[in-house]
Design a protein around this motif. Structure first.
Motif, PDB file in Angstrom:
ATOM      1  N   GLU A  77      31.617  22.913 -24.906  1.00  0.00           N
ATOM      2  CA  GLU A  77      30.381  24.137 -24.294  1.00  0.00           C
ATOM      3  C   GLU A  77      31.175  25.557 -24.138  1.00  0.00           C
ATOM      4  O   GLU A  77      32.461  25.377 -23.553  1.00  0.00           O
ATOM      5  N   GLN A  91      26.169  25.053 -26.197  1.00  0.00           N
ATOM      6  CA  GLN A  91      25.816  24.071 -25.412  1.00  0.00           C
ATOM      7  C   GLN A  91      24.995  22.922 -26.260  1.00  0.00           C
ATOM      8  O   GLN A  91      23.685  23.064 -26.037  1.00  0.00           O
ATOM      9  N   SER A 131      21.517  22.857 -20.680  1.00  0.00           N
ATOM     10  CA  SER A 131      21.962  22.621 -19.337  1.00  0.00           C
ATOM     11  C   SER A 131      21.640  21.248 -18.909  1.00  0.00           C
ATOM     12  O   SER A 131      20.809  20.711 -19.168  1.00  0.00           O
ATOM     13  N   PRO A 132      22.514  20.839 -17.905  1.00  0.00           N
ATOM     14  CA  PRO A 132      22.548  19.321 -17.724  1.00  0.00           C
ATOM     15  C   PRO A 132      20.912  18.774 -17.103  1.00  0.00           C
ATOM     16  O   PRO A 132      20.480  19.489 -16.284  1.00  0.00           O
ATOM     17  N   GLY A 158      17.153  26.864 -17.403  1.00  0.00           N
ATOM     18  CA  GLY A 158      18.161  27.080 -18.095  1.00  0.00           C
ATOM     19  C   GLY A 158      18.434  27.106 -19.384  1.00  0.00           C
ATOM     20  O   GLY A 158      17.446  27.416 -20.176  1.00  0.00           O
ATOM     21  N   ASN A 181      22.012  29.447  -9.756  1.00  0.00           N
ATOM     22  CA  ASN A 181      21.300  28.161  -9.768  1.00  0.00           C
ATOM     23  C   ASN A 181      21.983  27.526  -8.647  1.00  0.00           C
ATOM     24  O   ASN A 181      22.924  26.747  -8.857  1.00  0.00           O
ATOM     25  N   ALA A 235      23.460  23.758  -8.716  1.00  0.00           N
ATOM     26  CA  ALA A 235      24.829  23.305  -9.514  1.00  0.00           C
ATOM     27  C   ALA A 235      25.835  22.920  -8.308  1.00  0.00           C
ATOM     28  O   ALA A 235      25.752  23.413  -7.279  1.00  0.00           O
ATOM     29  N   LYS A 265      30.474  25.918 -12.313  1.00  0.00           N
ATOM     30  CA  LYS A 265      30.346  25.561 -13.799  1.00  0.00           C
ATOM     31  C   LYS A 265      29.115  25.873 -14.616  1.00  0.00           C
ATOM     32  O   LYS A 265      28.954  26.533 -15.499  1.00  0.00           O
ATOM     33  N   TYR A 266      28.282  25.124 -13.763  1.00  0.00           N
ATOM     34  CA  TYR A 266      26.608  25.501 -14.163  1.00  0.00           C
ATOM     35  C   TYR A 266      25.881  26.149 -13.337  1.00  0.00           C
ATOM     36  O   TYR A 266      24.653  25.858 -13.161  1.00  0.00           O
ATOM     37  N   SER A 267      26.471  27.119 -12.589  1.00  0.00           N
ATOM     38  CA  SER A 267      25.657  27.847 -11.446  1.00  0.00           C
ATOM     39  C   SER A 267      24.955  29.147 -12.244  1.00  0.00           C
ATOM     40  O   SER A 267      24.438  29.901 -11.416  1.00  0.00           O
ATOM     41  N   GLU A 303      23.438  28.968 -15.291  1.00  0.00           N
ATOM     42  CA  GLU A 303      22.431  28.595 -16.450  1.00  0.00           C
ATOM     43  C   GLU A 303      21.289  29.664 -16.779  1.00  0.00           C
ATOM     44  O   GLU A 303      20.990  29.764 -17.878  1.00  0.00           O
TER      45      GLU A 303
END
Length: 480
Positions: A4, A33, A37-38, A47, A144, A147, A151-153, A155
């Motif tokens: 990603e 990606q 987003s997960p 996301g 976000n 998260a 890492k995924y904050s 999205e």
């Protein structure tokens, strides 16, 4: 290529990527990606959708443009609306104040929103009417919170604006747009949700900056933009100050032409870092904490337009700055959003003898509390307070009463009595956490005790951080 990533081009001098027609947001990147987003994060705000595999070639169109060595940039930080009504405030304060602005582009140094990320589209469309390309970084209120870590904050931010950090050249200037909000995960003790964070650059960004600088000539002005300050006068808390300052400073060792800007604290501050602070550049590094557009988070009574007064907790009116670059030199100027005459200081008179609490007399006006008249027998206990809104350690201030000899005013860290009084008398329209804080740009001088009864012109003259002349005046009434 990692599994990603966000792939982006660094805009070279003399070229420009496309911008979105509605928002004027530059489009200079492609997200990679494949799964988006997960899903298991169950993000409150949308996301990234799945991007699928990369094509054989990722191309970024650039068009030529003239870039003069002297140009202006609009600097905004912390617009921070949490409701549609506060988006209205941005529209009324910023868009009106920028009518006809002479600038090549604008940028926002974080907290574009106050956690309500669904307001991005409307806010961006309003900003797009300014007609300038607009670059953005995120703040601690653009996260976000679901998260677990950094890492995924970002999205939602990435979907709307692109990479959470980037760089671009304009003329002889390199702009580094960095994300120094290190998200540490959900905070179960924080009212209303949210999360914990600290001021920190990750290793990925440090390596990115190092690589960009390796290809940047020494005769380049480097402008760094981040959200959390390198340092603030407020306190030493990790969420208010950059924790890996030494690693950040090491990136620019030997560089002579640097300046950095931040927001976050809703104060206005100038810092100058030298060898004693760990800075190893050829000249001290100037760090400017910018005035928040939302001021006191859109607190205070409404004006005649129905817009919150929003005076900042250090007494600065809400507003923004203009950065003027000329080759390797730069200067900024503060633009108060609500004052078309561009007032740069506020003068008050604080006296033990005419102060009164809001509980003692609700009809006692603020003008009488913090201005004239002053009884002659109270002169020795009365102090003139000059809040030079964008002042710092290089600012020099003096007071002149009538034809008397000028009196040098002393810089003193203290709350602005004007904003103390505004907050005290308007508690119902103030955000609960807002209070007057020590200001880094207040100067004081006692009134002369030998003034005879009468009315005098009182003028305060200053030279600002860049040597620019500033002035303010009031009519001083001394009663017998």
């Amino acid at each position: 290529m990692p599994d990603e990533a966000t792939i982006f081009v660094i805009k070279p001098a003399g070229f420009m990527p496309p911008v979105e027609p509605l928002t004027n947001l530059p489009r200079f990147y492609r997200h990679h990606q494949p799964k988006g987003s997960p899903v298991d994060l169950n993000l409150t705000f949308e996301g990234l959708p799945p991007t699928g595999p990369l094509p054989p070639s990722v191309d970024f169109p650039l068009r030529r443009q003239d870039e003069p060595h002297a140009f202006n940039v609009v600097l905004v930080t912390d617009p921070q609306p949490e409701t549609g009504a506060e988006v209205d405030f941005i529209r009324e304060d910023l868009i009106q104040a920028l009518a006809g602005v002479d600038a090549k582009f604008g940028l926002t140094a974080g907290d574009i929103m106050f956690d309500e990320l669904s307001l991005y589209p409307r806010s961006n469309a309003i900003m797009g009417t300014i007609g300038l390309p607009w670059w953005n970084i995120g703040g601690n209120h653009d996260l976000n919170f679901e998260a677990p870590d950094r890492k995924y904050s970002r999205e939602t931010f990435k979907r709307v604006f692109g990479p959470n950090y980037c760089a671009f050249f304009y003329a002889q200037t390199l702009f580094l747009m960095l994300d120094d909000v290190n998200y540490l995960g959900h905070d179960p003790h924080k009212a209303g949700g949210g999360g914990k964070y600290e001021g920190r650059l990750d290793e990925e960004q440090i390596e990115f900056v190092r690589n960009v600088l390796a290809h940047t000539p020494d005769d380049t002005l480097i402008v760094i933009v981040m959200h959390i300050p390198i340092n603030t006068f407020l306190d030493n808390e990790p969420y208010q100050n950059l924790q890996d300052r030494d690693a950040f400073f090491a990136l620019f060792e030997g560089r002579r032409y640097t300046v950095s800007f931040s927001g976050h604290t809703h104060t206005t501050e100038h810092h100058y870092f030298d060898a004693a602070d760990g800075w190893k550049g050829a000249a001290p590094h100037h760090h400017h904490v910018l005035t928040a557009l939302s001021g006191s988070w859109w607190s205070g009574p409404y004006d005649h337009r129905g817009v919150a007064s929003a005076d900042s907790r250090d007494g600065t009116p809400n507003g923004f700055h203009i950065l003027s670059v000329d080759g390797l030199s730069y200067a900024t100027r503060f633009i108060p959003a609500k004052e078309p005459n561009g007032r740069q200081m506020r003068l008050s008179i604080e006296s033990r003898f005419h102060g009164i609490s809001k509980d003692a007399d609700h009809d006692f006006t603020q003008v009488r509390l913090l201005g004239s008249p002053v009884p002659r027998d109270a002169l020795h206990a009365s102090t003139v307070i000059a809040n030079v809104f964008d002042g710092g350690e290089k600012t020099k201030v003096k007071m002149i009463i009538g034809d008397r000899t000028p009196i040098e005013m002393i810089r003193r860290a203290r709350p602005d009595p004007f904003v103390q009084e505004v907050f005290a008398r308007n508690e119902a329209t103030k955000k609960a956490w807002v209070k007057a804080e020590d200001s880094s740009h207040i100067w004081t001088a006692r009134l002369p005790a030998d003034l005879a009864p009468g009315t005098y012109p009182l003028v305060v003259e200053a030279t600002g951080e860049y040597g620019q002349p500033l002035s303010g005046r009031l009519a001083l009434e001394v009663t017998g």
